[in-house]
Design an enzyme around this catalytic site. Structure first.
Site, PDB file in Angstrom:
ATOM      1  N   GLU A  48      34.817  48.635  47.471  1.00 52.78           N
ATOM      2  CA  GLU A  48      35.526  47.722  48.366  1.00 52.78           C
ATOM      3  C   GLU A  48      34.956  47.761  49.774  1.00 52.78           C
ATOM      4  O   GLU A  48      34.501  48.816  50.247  1.00 52.78           O
ATOM      5  CB  GLU A  48      37.021  48.045  48.435  1.00 52.78           C
ATOM      6  N   THR A  49      35.000  46.614  50.411  1.00 52.70           N
ATOM      7  CA  THR A  49      34.700  46.450  51.831  1.00 52.70           C
ATOM      8  C   THR A  49      35.877  45.721  52.449  1.00 52.70           C
ATOM      9  O   THR A  49      36.383  44.751  51.868  1.00 52.70           O
ATOM     10  CB  THR A  49      33.415  45.633  52.039  1.00 52.70           C
TER      11      THR A  49
END
Length: 279
Positions: A48-49
């Protein structure tokens, strides 16, 4: 025009340095459209970002968080929630209420509080729970390459990604899993021997581009598993779950329940990379 934006990469839930789950945090996502946000998430190539934005309602939330995998946007994810809060606070963020940060995300408002030297989030309500039909249960057993009789129980434990919780007899049974591609989001949990540093062993599997991915340490899965196990009397809070053992990580997820019945999921957070990203 591209400009330098504050950026951190934060290790979350690690029992020691570089043993948890990393999340990339862009602390100023203003002016970036959805395609640009997705491109950044593909480039970081982490599970995830996240991107910090002003909240939709400043009276209700301190910040807005958008969470992207390399392929799509998620309404909620646990370790990005804690990692983003850590980065926001370390970058000078100040919550309206002392000791509580309110983050706006796809599932609504999520509270994050300081729990000693850890951060903890309030588990959001499940969007799907309850019994799994026989066909899906069979698909889960096939995905995990185990006999259906080896599953002590299973249930929908979905707080956004689509988790199915699977209870096995022991941590050893969880660590022995060798899953195959199925398209399912499966969170397996089994009890560890009493008296150790953790009460349960957890592994979480999902599919990306047709291949099985094992998440190092999964806040959303642990939150939903905790809600299920506490509600059915299979666990008592507080407890610690260990995740990442099978892939050379060591994540400790601390689960607590307050007097109102809310489940809190916490762990260590540490900035590993800090600087700027030009976007």
């Amino acid at each position: 025009m591209a400009r330098a934006r504050p950026f951190q990469q934060v290790d979350v839930f690690g029992a020691g340095p570089l043993l948890g789950n990393p999340v990339a945090v862009v602390l100023d996502g203003a002016g970036l459209d959805d395609e640009e946000l997705q491109r950044v998430a593909r480039w970081t190539n982490l599970s995830e970002t996240t991107f910090v934005l002003p909240p939709t309602d400043p009276e209700a939330a301190d910040l807005r968080v958008r969470i992207f995998t390399p392929s799509d946007e998620l309404p909620f994810a646990g370790h990005p929630t804690l990692g983003t809060c850590h980065a926001w606070l370390s970058h000078g963020g100040r919550p309206r209420r002392e000791g509580v940060v309110v983050q706006e995300c796809g599932v609504g408002l999520v509270e994050v509080r300081r729990d000693g030297d850890r951060l903890a989030f309030a588990a959001p309500p499940l969007v799907r729970e309850g019994a799994v039909d026989d066909a899906t249960a069979g698909a889960v057993a096939q995905a995990l390459r185990i006999d259906r009789s080896a599953i002590r129980d299973l249930a929908w434990c979905d707080n956004g990604p689509g988790w199915i919780g699977v209870l096995l007899d022991s941590a050893e049974a969880v660590l022995a899993l060798r899953p195959r591609s199925s398209g399912l989001f499966v969170a397996a949990i089994g009890p560890r021997p009493p008296g150790g540093p953790a009460a349960f062993e957890v592994r979480a599997f999902f599919e990306v581009a047709g291949a099985v991915v094992e998440d190092p340490v999964t806040g959303s899965a642990n939150a939903s598993l905790a809600q299920w196990l506490l509600a059915t009397g299979r666990a008592q809070a507080p407890y610690v779950a260990r995740q990442g053992t099978a892939i050379h990580r060591a994540g400790d997820v601390h689960v607590a329940q307050d007097d109102a019945g809310a489940v809190w999921v916490g762990g260590a957070t540490a900035t590993v990379v800090a600087g700027h990203v030009t976007l």
